[in-house]
Design a protein around this motif. Structure first.
Motif, PDB file in Angstrom:
ATOM      1  N   VAL A   4       0.692  -1.045   0.293  1.00  0.00           N
ATOM      2  CA  VAL A   4       0.013   0.209   0.068  1.00  0.00           C
ATOM      3  C   VAL A   4       0.710   1.197   0.196  1.00  0.00           C
ATOM      4  O   VAL A   4       2.025   1.018   1.085  1.00  0.00           O
ATOM      5  CB  VAL A   4      -0.967   0.032   1.470  1.00  0.00           C
ATOM      6  N   GLN A   5       0.826   1.691  -0.836  1.00  0.00           N
ATOM      7  CA  GLN A   5       1.215   3.856  -0.962  1.00  0.00           C
ATOM      8  C   GLN A   5      -0.113   4.679  -0.333  1.00  0.00           C
ATOM      9  O   GLN A   5      -1.038   4.478  -1.185  1.00  0.00           O
ATOM     10  CB  GLN A   5       2.149   3.953  -2.627  1.00  0.00           C
ATOM     11  N   ILE A   6       0.928   5.404   0.338  1.00  0.00           N
ATOM     12  CA  ILE A   6      -0.209   6.655   0.686  1.00  0.00           C
ATOM     13  C   ILE A   6      -0.246   7.923   0.135  1.00  0.00           C
ATOM     14  O   ILE A   6       1.334   8.380   1.435  1.00  0.00           O
ATOM     15  CB  ILE A   6      -0.533   6.897   2.362  1.00  0.00           C
ATOM     16  N   ARG A   7       0.011   8.177  -0.879  1.00  0.00           N
ATOM     17  CA  ARG A   7       0.578   9.703  -1.232  1.00  0.00           C
ATOM     18  C   ARG A   7       0.223  10.852  -0.728  1.00  0.00           C
ATOM     19  O   ARG A   7      -1.471  11.109  -1.274  1.00  0.00           O
ATOM     20  CB  ARG A   7       0.917   9.493  -2.888  1.00  0.00           C
ATOM     21  N   CYS A   8       0.236  11.911  -0.153  1.00  0.00           N
ATOM     22  CA  CYS A   8       0.395  12.965  -0.080  1.00  0.00           C
ATOM     23  C   CYS A   8      -0.059  14.162  -1.791  1.00  0.00           C
ATOM     24  O   CYS A   8       1.427  14.654  -2.461  1.00  0.00           O
ATOM     25  CB  CYS A   8       1.446  14.219   1.040  1.00  0.00           C
ATOM     26  N   THR A  19      -3.634  -2.722  -2.394  1.00  0.00           N
ATOM     27  CA  THR A  19      -4.632  -3.633  -1.144  1.00  0.00           C
ATOM     28  C   THR A  19      -5.288  -3.240  -0.376  1.00  0.00           C
ATOM     29  O   THR A  19      -4.262  -3.412   0.743  1.00  0.00           O
ATOM     30  CB  THR A  19      -4.402  -4.799  -1.911  1.00  0.00           C
ATOM     31  N   PHE A  20      -6.520  -2.069   0.374  1.00  0.00           N
ATOM     32  CA  PHE A  20      -6.277  -2.269   2.164  1.00  0.00           C
ATOM     33  C   PHE A  20      -8.087  -2.107   2.366  1.00  0.00           C
ATOM     34  O   PHE A  20      -8.518  -2.252   0.880  1.00  0.00           O
ATOM     35  CB  PHE A  20      -6.080  -0.556   2.255  1.00  0.00           C
ATOM     36  N   THR A  21      -8.375  -2.247   3.431  1.00  0.00           N
ATOM     37  CA  THR A  21      -9.705  -1.606   3.810  1.00  0.00           C
ATOM     38  C   THR A  21      -9.625  -0.081   4.344  1.00  0.00           C
ATOM     39  O   THR A  21      -9.311  -0.647   5.178  1.00  0.00           O
ATOM     40  CB  THR A  21     -10.255  -3.533   4.979  1.00  0.00           C
ATOM     41  N   LEU A  22     -10.611  -0.108   4.034  1.00  0.00           N
ATOM     42  CA  LEU A  22     -11.163   1.113   4.888  1.00  0.00           C
ATOM     43  C   LEU A  22     -12.196   1.018   5.313  1.00  0.00           C
ATOM     44  O   LEU A  22     -13.505   0.411   4.879  1.00  0.00           O
ATOM     45  CB  LEU A  22     -11.397   2.680   3.869  1.00  0.00           C
ATOM     46  N   SER A  33     -14.422  -1.433  -3.881  1.00  0.00           N
ATOM     47  CA  SER A  33     -14.214  -2.150  -4.117  1.00  0.00           C
ATOM     48  C   SER A  33     -14.112  -1.830  -6.093  1.00  0.00           C
ATOM     49  O   SER A  33     -14.678  -1.210  -6.286  1.00  0.00           O
ATOM     50  CB  SER A  33     -15.189  -3.930  -4.367  1.00  0.00           C
ATOM     51  N   GLY A  34     -13.179  -2.880  -6.798  1.00  0.00           N
ATOM     52  CA  GLY A  34     -13.098  -1.935  -7.736  1.00  0.00           C
ATOM     53  C   GLY A  34     -12.384  -0.782  -7.788  1.00  0.00           C
ATOM     54  O   GLY A  34     -11.594  -0.584  -9.253  1.00  0.00           O
ATOM     55  N   LYS A  35     -12.104   0.027  -6.958  1.00  0.00           N
ATOM     56  CA  LYS A  35     -10.884   0.816  -7.268  1.00  0.00           C
ATOM     57  C   LYS A  35      -9.469   0.877  -6.797  1.00  0.00           C
ATOM     58  O   LYS A  35      -9.074   0.549  -6.103  1.00  0.00           O
ATOM     59  CB  LYS A  35     -11.901   2.476  -6.021  1.00  0.00           C
ATOM     60  N   PRO A  36      -8.402   1.519  -8.688  1.00  0.00           N
ATOM     61  CA  PRO A  36      -7.279   0.964  -8.196  1.00  0.00           C
ATOM     62  C   PRO A  36      -6.600   2.338  -7.270  1.00  0.00           C
ATOM     63  O   PRO A  36      -5.940   1.878  -6.403  1.00  0.00           O
ATOM     64  CB  PRO A  36      -7.244   1.452  -9.303  1.00  0.00           C
ATOM     65  N   ASN A  37      -6.958   3.366  -6.581  1.00  0.00           N
ATOM     66  CA  ASN A  37      -6.820   4.507  -5.715  1.00  0.00           C
ATOM     67  C   ASN A  37      -7.940   4.760  -5.054  1.00  0.00           C
ATOM     68  O   ASN A  37      -8.817   5.081  -5.858  1.00  0.00           O
ATOM     69  CB  ASN A  37      -6.064   4.835  -6.477  1.00  0.00           C
ATOM     70  N   VAL A  38      -7.595   5.437  -4.155  1.00  0.00           N
ATOM     71  CA  VAL A  38      -8.947   6.086  -2.935  1.00  0.00           C
ATOM     72  C   VAL A  38      -7.956   7.417  -2.431  1.00  0.00           C
ATOM     73  O   VAL A  38      -7.373   7.616  -2.071  1.00  0.00           O
ATOM     74  CB  VAL A  38      -9.631   4.945  -1.990  1.00  0.00           C
ATOM     75  N   ALA A  39      -8.850   8.480  -2.986  1.00  0.00           N
ATOM     76  CA  ALA A  39      -8.016   9.810  -2.905  1.00  0.00           C
ATOM     77  C   ALA A  39      -9.695   9.985  -1.380  1.00  0.00           C
ATOM     78  O   ALA A  39     -10.368  10.883  -1.477  1.00  0.00           O
ATOM     79  CB  ALA A  39      -8.894  10.890  -3.493  1.00  0.00           C
TER      80      ALA A  39
END
Ligand code: FES
Length: 73
Positions: A4-8, A19-22, A33-39
């Protein structure tokens, strides 16, 4: 190592990739689900928190801090 990468984003959201759970404050999962990244909103102005809805662009939100190098001994 985490995948998992978290980019500011400069003056914008936290862009989470991998791949993570929010979950919410009760532990209930958000459907990402189905989202390659989340803002994720970090300005507090989104009408769709915890997700960024682009409102930061109109509020003058500034958070352009850069990562600092590790302290030297
Ligand atoms: S960071 Fe985009 S609306 Fe808050």
């Amino acid at each position: 190592m985490s995948d998992v990468q978290i980019r500011c984003r400069e003056n914008g959201p936290l862009l989470v990739t991998g791949t993570f759970t929010l979950v919410d404050h009760l532990g209930n999962p958000h459907d990402i689900s189905g989202k390659p990244n989340v803002a994720l909103c970090r300005c507090g102005a989104s009408k769709n928190r915890p997700f960024c809805d682009g409102t930061h662009k109109t509020t003058g939100f500034q958070a352009a801090e850069s990562a600092l190098p590790p302290p030297t001994a």
